[in-house]
Scaffold this motif. Sequence first.
Motif, PDB file in Angstrom:
ATOM      1  N   ALA A 141     -12.559   8.281  -4.571  1.00  0.00           N
ATOM      2  CA  ALA A 141     -11.865   8.546  -5.829  1.00  0.00           C
ATOM      3  C   ALA A 141     -10.883   7.428  -6.164  1.00  0.00           C
ATOM      4  CB  ALA A 141     -11.141   9.885  -5.750  1.00  0.00           C
ATOM      5  N   LEU A 142     -10.093   6.995  -5.176  1.00  0.00           N
ATOM      6  CA  LEU A 142      -9.107   5.952  -5.422  1.00  0.00           C
ATOM      7  C   LEU A 142      -9.771   4.607  -5.697  1.00  0.00           C
ATOM      8  CD1 LEU A 142      -6.314   6.759  -2.802  1.00  0.00           C
ATOM      9  CD2 LEU A 142      -6.366   7.289  -5.246  1.00  0.00           C
ATOM     10  N   ASP A 143     -10.876   4.343  -5.026  1.00  0.00           N
ATOM     11  CA  ASP A 143     -11.614   3.101  -5.292  1.00  0.00           C
ATOM     12  C   ASP A 143     -12.106   3.068  -6.739  1.00  0.00           C
ATOM     13  OD1 ASP A 143     -11.286   1.979  -2.809  1.00  0.00           O
ATOM     14  OD2 ASP A 143     -13.191   2.710  -2.002  1.00  0.00           O
ATOM     15  N   GLU A 144     -12.595   4.199  -7.205  1.00  0.00           N
ATOM     16  CA  GLU A 144     -13.104   4.263  -8.580  1.00  0.00           C
ATOM     17  C   GLU A 144     -11.981   4.096  -9.592  1.00  0.00           C
ATOM     18  OE1 GLU A 144     -15.181   7.947  -8.907  1.00  0.00           O
ATOM     19  OE2 GLU A 144     -16.915   7.270  -7.731  1.00  0.00           O
ATOM     20  N   ILE A 145     -10.840   4.723  -9.328  1.00  0.00           N
ATOM     21  CA  ILE A 145      -9.698   4.601 -10.231  1.00  0.00           C
ATOM     22  C   ILE A 145      -9.190   3.160 -10.246  1.00  0.00           C
ATOM     23  CG2 ILE A 145      -7.294   5.277 -10.612  1.00  0.00           C
ATOM     24  CD1 ILE A 145      -8.049   8.011  -9.370  1.00  0.00           C
ATOM     25  N   ALA A 146      -9.071   2.554  -9.066  1.00  0.00           N
ATOM     26  CA  ALA A 146      -8.597   1.173  -8.975  1.00  0.00           C
ATOM     27  C   ALA A 146      -9.519   0.224  -9.728  1.00  0.00           C
ATOM     28  CB  ALA A 146      -8.489   0.751  -7.516  1.00  0.00           C
ATOM     29  N   ALA A 147     -10.825   0.466  -9.643  1.00  0.00           N
ATOM     30  CA  ALA A 147     -11.791  -0.377 -10.348  1.00  0.00           C
ATOM     31  C   ALA A 147     -11.603  -0.267 -11.858  1.00  0.00           C
ATOM     32  CB  ALA A 147     -13.214   0.022  -9.951  1.00  0.00           C
TER      33      ALA A 147
END
Length: 230
Positions: free
Chosen positions: A173-179
């Motif tokens: 989830a955090l990887d997707e938000i950061a992207a």
Amino acid sequence: MISKTPTLERRTSALSKEAIIAAAIEILDGQGETALTFRALAARLATGSGAIYWHIADKQALLAAATDHIIAGITVDEVVAKEPRQAIRAFALGVFDAIDTHPWVGGQLSRDPWQHAVLRILEAVGGRVQALGVPADAQFNVATAIMSFILGLAGQYALGARMCEGGIDRTTALDEIAARWAQLDPENYPFVRLIATQLPDHDDREQFLAGIDLLLAGIEPLRHATAPRG
């Protein structure tokens, strides 16, 4: 004919509210909030739903009671408790750890601002705010600011728990938000783009304590403003 009423009364009295709450917490911790039904609870306790309703009105009341049980169990070491600032920090961290261990607690705390568990948090924080020597006319704002920060964490964890129930883990989830943040317009969102690289690996506990420490540091000017001058 032998009446069955005494047997029913014994069964009802033997099933305590504490036992119901303990069983509910086991279900909530193991399977999540959606799995907590009175039918599932009755099966776990080997009793009928009617016996549970004798003690608990509905699921919302049960969630509130279970949450209150968890918050009531947060303790602060006696040595730390003697210093109000450290006591607030330790209690806040206790709430963080409780929500981390029981994510459903975050959902319940963010759902009802007037429940008894929230009052426990306000009393624990407010009593220490008084002990710090914060002026009486500022105590409400200070105590509720700290409490609101804690409850904000509860809301975030509630959202994270729902994401995990949907099959999305925290890292993904955090990887997707950061992207998504990294793709924002650099002129309109320079800071958000800058911290996008820090988001996936940040430590939630460390971030939470940093916020508490900032709030506690903000209390100092209030104390000095009313301190007697020599």
